[in-house]
Design a protein around this motif. Structure first.
Motif, PDB file in Angstrom:
ATOM      1  N   TYR A  37      40.176 -58.824  60.756  1.00  0.00           N
ATOM      2  CA  TYR A  37      41.364 -58.595  59.926  1.00  0.00           C
ATOM      3  C   TYR A  37      42.613 -59.076  60.984  1.00  0.00           C
ATOM      4  CZ  TYR A  37      39.084 -56.334  56.383  1.00  0.00           C
ATOM      5  OH  TYR A  37      38.336 -55.968  55.170  1.00  0.00           O
ATOM      6  N   VAL A  39      46.065 -61.451  60.420  1.00  0.00           N
ATOM      7  CA  VAL A  39      47.094 -62.229  59.453  1.00  0.00           C
ATOM      8  C   VAL A  39      48.193 -62.927  60.311  1.00  0.00           C
ATOM      9  CG1 VAL A  39      48.518 -62.036  57.729  1.00  0.00           C
ATOM     10  CG2 VAL A  39      46.564 -60.415  58.076  1.00  0.00           C
ATOM     11  N   TYR A  41      51.795 -64.816  59.885  1.00  0.00           N
ATOM     12  CA  TYR A  41      53.209 -65.415  59.407  1.00  0.00           C
ATOM     13  C   TYR A  41      53.891 -66.147  59.872  1.00  0.00           C
ATOM     14  CZ  TYR A  41      51.715 -60.786  57.182  1.00  0.00           C
ATOM     15  OH  TYR A  41      51.193 -59.856  56.636  1.00  0.00           O
ATOM     16  N   SER A  48      62.887 -64.044  55.593  1.00  0.00           N
ATOM     17  CA  SER A  48      61.745 -62.919  55.861  1.00  0.00           C
ATOM     18  C   SER A  48      60.517 -63.604  56.147  1.00  0.00           C
ATOM     19  CB  SER A  48      61.694 -61.939  54.697  1.00  0.00           C
ATOM     20  OG  SER A  48      61.388 -62.644  53.417  1.00  0.00           O
ATOM     21  N   PRO A  49      59.402 -63.067  56.843  1.00  0.00           N
ATOM     22  CA  PRO A  49      58.102 -63.511  56.952  1.00  0.00           C
ATOM     23  C   PRO A  49      57.653 -63.784  55.775  1.00  0.00           C
ATOM     24  CG  PRO A  49      58.449 -61.674  58.396  1.00  0.00           C
ATOM     25  CD  PRO A  49      59.573 -61.476  57.633  1.00  0.00           C
ATOM     26  N   LEU A  51      53.481 -65.149  54.393  1.00  0.00           N
ATOM     27  CA  LEU A  51      52.261 -65.220  54.555  1.00  0.00           C
ATOM     28  C   LEU A  51      51.605 -66.708  54.820  1.00  0.00           C
ATOM     29  CD1 LEU A  51      49.345 -63.600  54.811  1.00  0.00           C
ATOM     30  CD2 LEU A  51      49.373 -63.684  52.223  1.00  0.00           C
ATOM     31  N   MET A  94      49.371 -60.419  63.125  1.00  0.00           N
ATOM     32  CA  MET A  94      49.337 -58.968  62.699  1.00  0.00           C
ATOM     33  C   MET A  94      47.889 -58.723  62.544  1.00  0.00           C
ATOM     34  SD  MET A  94      50.932 -57.064  59.525  1.00  0.00           S
ATOM     35  CE  MET A  94      49.003 -57.216  58.774  1.00  0.00           C
ATOM     36  N   PRO A  96      45.822 -55.425  60.489  1.00  0.00           N
ATOM     37  CA  PRO A  96      45.664 -54.362  59.471  1.00  0.00           C
ATOM     38  C   PRO A  96      44.781 -53.586  59.533  1.00  0.00           C
ATOM     39  CG  PRO A  96      45.177 -56.597  58.420  1.00  0.00           C
ATOM     40  CD  PRO A  96      45.212 -56.850  59.984  1.00  0.00           C
ATOM     41  N   LEU A 101      49.773 -50.363  62.031  1.00  0.00           N
ATOM     42  CA  LEU A 101      49.602 -52.024  61.952  1.00  0.00           C
ATOM     43  C   LEU A 101      50.530 -52.495  62.935  1.00  0.00           C
ATOM     44  CD1 LEU A 101      49.883 -52.184  58.059  1.00  0.00           C
ATOM     45  CD2 LEU A 101      47.927 -51.367  59.414  1.00  0.00           C
ATOM     46  N   PHE A 103      51.966 -56.006  65.264  1.00  0.00           N
ATOM     47  CA  PHE A 103      52.443 -57.341  65.085  1.00  0.00           C
ATOM     48  C   PHE A 103      52.277 -57.968  66.765  1.00  0.00           C
ATOM     49  CE2 PHE A 103      54.063 -57.914  60.996  1.00  0.00           C
ATOM     50  CZ  PHE A 103      54.232 -56.829  60.424  1.00  0.00           C
TER      51      PHE A 103
ATOM     52  N   ILE B  39      58.773 -52.271  56.900  1.00  0.00           N
ATOM     53  CA  ILE B  39      58.826 -52.887  58.094  1.00  0.00           C
ATOM     54  C   ILE B  39      60.314 -52.939  58.621  1.00  0.00           C
ATOM     55  CG2 ILE B  39      58.102 -54.761  59.414  1.00  0.00           C
ATOM     56  CD1 ILE B  39      56.285 -55.113  56.707  1.00  0.00           C
ATOM     57  N   TRP B  49      55.777 -51.738  61.868  1.00  0.00           N
ATOM     58  CA  TRP B  49      55.592 -51.276  60.751  1.00  0.00           C
ATOM     59  C   TRP B  49      56.128 -49.721  60.814  1.00  0.00           C
ATOM     60  CZ3 TRP B  49      51.420 -47.590  60.437  1.00  0.00           C
ATOM     61  CH2 TRP B  49      51.311 -47.179  59.154  1.00  0.00           C
ATOM     62  N   PRO B 106      43.318 -52.067  53.864  1.00  0.00           N
ATOM     63  CA  PRO B 106      44.678 -52.788  53.647  1.00  0.00           C
ATOM     64  C   PRO B 106      44.659 -54.119  54.680  1.00  0.00           C
ATOM     65  CG  PRO B 106      44.751 -50.326  54.149  1.00  0.00           C
ATOM     66  CD  PRO B 106      43.508 -50.707  54.160  1.00  0.00           C
ATOM     67  N   ASN B 107      45.185 -55.194  53.823  1.00  0.00           N
ATOM     68  CA  ASN B 107      45.004 -56.446  54.182  1.00  0.00           C
ATOM     69  C   ASN B 107      46.196 -57.347  54.967  1.00  0.00           C
ATOM     70  OD1 ASN B 107      43.391 -58.623  54.937  1.00  0.00           O
ATOM     71  ND2 ASN B 107      41.984 -58.157  53.224  1.00  0.00           N
ATOM     72  N   TRP B 108      47.160 -57.708  53.872  1.00  0.00           N
ATOM     73  CA  TRP B 108      48.277 -58.403  54.130  1.00  0.00           C
ATOM     74  C   TRP B 108      49.623 -58.046  53.338  1.00  0.00           C
ATOM     75  CZ3 TRP B 108      44.040 -60.633  51.576  1.00  0.00           C
ATOM     76  CH2 TRP B 108      44.306 -61.070  50.310  1.00  0.00           C
ATOM     77  N   PHE B 109      50.778 -58.488  53.904  1.00  0.00           N
ATOM     78  CA  PHE B 109      51.819 -58.163  53.493  1.00  0.00           C
ATOM     79  C   PHE B 109      52.366 -59.407  52.802  1.00  0.00           C
ATOM     80  CE2 PHE B 109      52.752 -53.967  55.227  1.00  0.00           C
ATOM     81  CZ  PHE B 109      52.716 -54.110  56.486  1.00  0.00           C
ATOM     82  N   ASP B 110      52.621 -59.348  51.414  1.00  0.00           N
ATOM     83  CA  ASP B 110      53.177 -60.287  50.514  1.00  0.00           C
ATOM     84  C   ASP B 110      53.234 -59.928  49.190  1.00  0.00           C
ATOM     85  OD1 ASP B 110      51.843 -63.153  48.747  1.00  0.00           O
ATOM     86  OD2 ASP B 110      53.559 -63.252  50.461  1.00  0.00           O
ATOM     87  N   TRP B 112      57.734 -60.279  50.896  1.00  0.00           N
ATOM     88  CA  TRP B 112      58.323 -59.378  51.685  1.00  0.00           C
ATOM     89  C   TRP B 112      59.570 -59.557  50.854  1.00  0.00           C
ATOM     90  CZ3 TRP B 112      57.973 -58.301  57.237  1.00  0.00           C
ATOM     91  CH2 TRP B 112      56.714 -58.630  57.680  1.00  0.00           C
ATOM     92  N   GLY B 113      60.476 -58.759  50.798  1.00  0.00           N
ATOM     93  CA  GLY B 113      61.888 -58.713  50.345  1.00  0.00           C
ATOM     94  C   GLY B 113      62.599 -59.464  51.402  1.00  0.00           C
TER      95      GLY B 113
END
Lengths: 112, 122
Positions: A37, A39, A41, A48-49, A51, A94, A96, A101, A103, B39, B49, B106-110, B112-113
Motif C-alpha cells: 500500500y 502511492v 503523486y 494540486s497533486p 496520481l 504516501m 494509505p 495516512l 506522506f 488534506i 491528511w 482505503p487506497n489512493w486520492f484521486d 484532488w480539488g
C-alpha cells in the motif's frame, strides 16, 4: 504513525536521462492480501497533486509508461525511464495502509 | 469525469473556526467505494491528511487534529465540509479536498480539488 522518508530531496536531471526516487517506510506496507500500500503523486508547479502510481506498481490511467513503481515491504522506488520537461515538480509517496495516512516530505525534480 | 472544488473564506482570525466546503461534480458522494477527504499543505508540515468521511456516516480523523476537526457530508447538495476550530497561525496553508478510492482498504486520492489558501491572521 508510519513515517515515509524520501531521497533525494532534490533531483536535477538532464532531459532524456533516467531518474529514480526512493521512499522508505518505518513499518511494512505489505498487507496480508499481498498488495503493497504505497502511492506516488506528482505535484506540478501551481497545481494540486496528481496520481501516478497506486499499490506500489500500478500506473494510474493516462500516466505515461516511462513512469514505473517497484518495491515491497518498506523500500519503494519510483523510476522515470527518460525524463521530459513536463515531469518537473515535486514527487510524493504516501501510505494509505494505516491511519493517520502519511506522506513523504517530497522530492523536487528539476531539469538541468 | 469527477471534479472537486473547494470554497470558503481565505482569511480566518485566530481562535475562530475555519469552514470549507467541497462541491463534487460529475459523480455522487454516495458511492460505496469512496471516502471524501481533506488534506492540507504547508511549508512547515508538508502534506498532512486531516480526515475523511464515508456516505454511510463513518469517519476517521488525524489524531493530531481530532479534537478540533469535524467533517460532514450533504448528499442532497453533493458536498462535504470541513470545520477546524480554535485555529492558530500554524493552521495556515493550502487546503485540498480529495476523493479517497477504496478497494479492500482505503487506497489512493484521486482526483484532488485545486486547493484553497487559508490564512490565519488577525
Amino acid at each position: 504513525d508510519i513515517v515515509m522518508t524520501q531521497s533525494p530531496l532534490s533531483l536535477p536531471v538532464t532531459p532524456g536521462e533516467p531518474a529514480s526516487i526512493s521512499c522508505r517506510s518505518s513499518q511494512s506496507l505489505l498487507h496480508r492480501n499481498g498488495h503493497n500500500y504505497v502511492v506516488w503523486y506528482l505535484q506540478k508547479p501551481g497545481q494540486s497533486p496528481q496520481l501516478l502510481i497506486y499499490l506500489a506498481t500500478n500506473r494510474a490511467s493516462g500516466v505515461p509508461d516511462r513512469f514505473s513503481g517497484s518495491g515491497s515491504g518498506t523500500d519503494f522506488t519510483l523510476k522515470i525511464s527518460r525524463v521530459e520537461a513536463e515531469d518537473v515538480g515535486v514527487y510524493y509517496c504516501m501510505q494509505p495502509l494505516q491511519t493517520p495516512l502519511t506522506f513523504g516530505q517530497g522530492t523536487r525534480l528539476e531539469i538541468k | 469525469q469527477v471534479q472537486l472544488q473547494e470554497s470558503g473564506p481565505g482569511l480566518v482570525k485566530p481562535s475562530e473556526t475555519l469552514s470549507l466546503t467541497c462541491t463534487v461534480s460529475g459523480g455522487s458522494v454516495s458511492g460505496a467505494f469512496f471516502f471524501w477527504s481533506w488534506i492540507r499543505q504547508s511549508p512547515e508540515k508538508g502534506l498532512e491528511w486531516i480526515g475523511y468521511i464515508h456516505y454511510n456516516g463513518s469517519n476517521n480523523y488525524n489524531p493530531s487534529l481530532k479534537s478540533r476537526v469535524t467533517i460532514s457530508l450533504d448528499t442532497s447538495k453533493n458536498q462535504f465540509s470541513l470545520k477546524l476550530s480554535s485555529v492558530t497561525a500554524a493552521d495556515t496553508g493550502f487546503y485540498y479536498c480529495a476523493r479517497l478510492v477504496s478497494t479492500i482498504l482505503p487506497n489512493w486520492f484521486d482526483p484532488w480539488g485545486q486547493g484553497t489558501l487559508v490564512t490565519v491572521s488577525s
